[in-house]
Structures are given as C-alpha cells and as structure tokens.
Design an enzyme around this catalytic site. Sequence first.
Site, mmCIF file in Angstrom:
data_model
loop_
_atom_site.group_PDB
_atom_site.id
_atom_site.type_symbol
_atom_site.label_atom_id
_atom_site.label_comp_id
_atom_site.label_asym_id
_atom_site.label_seq_id
_atom_site.Cartn_x
_atom_site.Cartn_y
_atom_site.Cartn_z
ATOM 1 N N ARG A 179 0.836 -1.200 0.000
ATOM 2 C CA ARG A 179 0.000 0.000 0.000
ATOM 3 C C ARG A 179 0.869 1.249 0.000
ATOM 4 N NH1 ARG A 179 -2.046 -0.099 4.778
ATOM 5 N NH2 ARG A 179 -0.820 1.644 5.588
ATOM 6 N N TYR B 149 -16.204 16.883 -15.785
ATOM 7 C CA TYR B 149 -16.646 15.498 -15.759
ATOM 8 C C TYR B 149 -17.714 15.310 -14.688
ATOM 9 C CZ TYR B 149 -16.340 10.584 -14.288
ATOM 10 O OH TYR B 149 -16.621 9.309 -13.894
ATOM 11 N N ASP C 80 -7.074 19.080 -14.795
ATOM 12 C CA ASP C 80 -7.398 17.732 -15.248
ATOM 13 C C ASP C 80 -7.031 17.656 -16.726
ATOM 14 O OD1 ASP C 80 -8.550 15.369 -16.170
ATOM 15 O OD2 ASP C 80 -10.293 15.536 -14.861
ATOM 16 N N LYS D 56 -8.164 6.362 -19.180
ATOM 17 C CA LYS D 56 -8.414 6.874 -20.523
ATOM 18 C C LYS D 56 -7.154 6.769 -21.394
ATOM 19 C CE LYS D 56 -12.422 7.974 -18.665
ATOM 20 N NZ LYS D 56 -12.265 7.919 -17.212
#
Length: 421
Positions: free
Chosen positions: A80, A132, A205, A230
Amino acid sequence: MLEMPSHDLGSVNNSTLTNGVSPIEENVSLPPKHAFGTLAVHAGSPPDPVTGAVIEPITLSTTFAQSAVSKPIGQYEYTRSSNPNRTNFETAVAALEQARYALAFSSGSATTATILQSLAQGSHVISVSDVYGGTHRYFSKVASAHGVKVTFTAALEANVKDLIRADGSTKLIWIESPSNPTLSLVDIAAVSEIAHKHDVKVVVDNTFLSPYIQNPLVHGADIVVHSVTKYINGHSDVLMGVAALNSPELYSRLSFLQNAIGAVPSPFDCFLAHRGIKTLHLRVREASKNALMVAEALQRSPHVKAVNYPGLASHAQHAIVAKQHRKGLGGGMLSFRVSASTPEAADRFCAATKIFTLAESLGGVESLVELPAKMTHAGIPRTEREAAGVWDDLVRISCGVEDGEDLVADVLAALDEAVKV
C-alpha cells in the site's frame, strides 16, 4: 497553499512514508533529455537487475522481507505504501508531464478525492462548471461533508479575480481544458498567474489531451491529474488515476494521504498502464488525426447545429490551442449537437453507429459515442447542465485509432439514419 489539519501532517517525517526511504528522493524524475516518444518507451523501465528482463516483472507480493527490525532488504516494505510496479509507472508519468513527482491512485475519482481531502475545513475551491460528471458529483455532494465549498463558473478566466475570496479561504482552482463535454479551453498560464498572486493553487485535469498534447505544469499549474483509465492506459482494461507535480511540500502532503487513505492501484494495473504509456504518443496522434477528420465532416453536415472541437480553426478559443497544445493538435475528443426536430435524434444517432460503440469512457483504441445528458452527466441538474452547454441533443465522441475514413463514413451514415422522421 493547500492546507491540512495540523494533526494530520505535523509529525510526519518524509522518511517514514516509504519505509525508510524518502519518497521525494526515490521518485524524482530526471529532467527530460530525450523526445517524448523515447521517454514514453524508456522512462521508469530499466532492465531487471536480477534477470535482465527488458519488461518489468509484476510484483504481486503485498509484503517484503526485512533483514532486521525496521530494516527492509530493499526499498519496499508494504505494497500500500509503495510497490515496484507503481514506482516505475509514477516515474514514467512524471517524465512525460515534465514533473518531479507523480502519485498513482485507484481511479481518477480517487485522485480528485485525495486532493480535496488535503484541504482544511472552511477551504473554498473554484471550478469550471463544465467538468466530468464524477468530479461535479464529488464537488457538489461530497466535498461539503468535510467543510470544503466549491463555486462553479462557466467563464473562469473572466471571473477568477472576483471569485477568489478576500478572506483568504480560496485555496484551489480546478481546471479542465478541454472541458468535458463541450471542449471549452482555459488559458492555464493566465489563470495561474492570477491564482498565485493570491497564494491559490491550480489543478488541471489533463485527461482529455494526455501528457503528449499538453503539459499544464509548464504553463504554471501546480498539479496535473489524469484518469489513467483513458488515454494513458488506452486499452479500456484498467481503472486508475494519477497526479503529477513539482512541489516537494505538496508531494509530501499528497503522498501521506495516498498511503493513509490507501486508494492505490494494484501492481497488475500499474503494469498494464505502464505498458500502455509506451504507445501513448502513437495512439494520441492517430486519434487526433481521426477526430479532426470527423469534426470537419460534421461541420459540413446539414444535420449538425454545432461542433465542439479545439482542432478546428472555427473553435472560439483556437488561439489557446496554438499556445498550449503540442503541434496544435486538438485531441481525440469532440462533441456536437444534432440538428433535428426532436432531441431524440441524438439518441437515434448513438444507436445507429456501427464502428463507434455506445458506451461511457474515452481514450481507448476503440471509438466510443455517448449522450452526456443521459449518461456521464445525468447526475447534474438540467438547469446546471444546460447552463454549461450540455444539452439533450449533445453527442460526445471519442475517436480511436481505426481508419479515419471508416469513422467519417460511420458518423455520416448514422446522422442520416437519426434525422429520418
């Protein structure tokens, strides 16, 4: 600056964040000495020191042996906190975004949430309104739960001076350029200059363009984020996000939260995304070429009200393309409004395409089509959607890497079918 409650970061030592090795020392990318394509293939990809393998192994182990108490054998202790595949991927992204650091997360939304969690209660954020749907959902329904208020604006450059609060509570400006789904642009340098005069950080972004077309940090942004799902991964088989930045202080804050919250990607997803990034420049160039062909065909069609594509000279902010985009590329995303007597024609168009798949998401090798008002942005109230230009007849297209002539033919045939009464 970004603020954290004092109890969260006051006693944190950088050396504890990745098990005895400072992440700032370990994750710093060297200044780019090669062109983008060379960096895409080689950054974060040294041959395996044990076997000589050219392609990195997938390190699935969740824990790593120690030679003595608190003395890991290597750099890693618990996955982690850090993992070899994640480190290599982060190094590659940092190189391509011309950043010192990068941090990978389990999704683009997790990246957004972690950045917002870094703000103290009472902080104020300014965001472009055309964002978005998942970002809008977090800003409007989740951020307030931890005391962060968000103001949306459809004209960021014009309004930013007035929206920055005099009491100093404004801490962050959130930009999408191009925006989703109307493909509006923001002059990142102009907004950043104003923001920094008021000690406000700027996040961009960059998902719609990828690091190949645009590098927001070069234009003054403090953090650049991507939905890796993406273009960076590019094959519609990974859910992941990433943030890239230059500030050691911001890196310490966000890397602490990356570990503390634990919204991190799996080693396998990091491996796949790193594999995808090696062909990023090739895929994005082809997608941009195809999108321009489709946009030009749509612009000529009598069945189309308007086309939103930055690569068109007719785009209202085309001058920003020349300023911010590599080689003036417009990217692989576009949207348009169907000219018909009823908005249902847009639904029929989405159902009529043969090559474009009706599905959410974007940036993969395959071409996709969707209706934002009923799909990706359906959670935004109609009045807010329409104020941002997201009408019921607006269609969003993600052009893949198929032959452009086939994509143009598919779009035109679907339009003819859609407008039949």
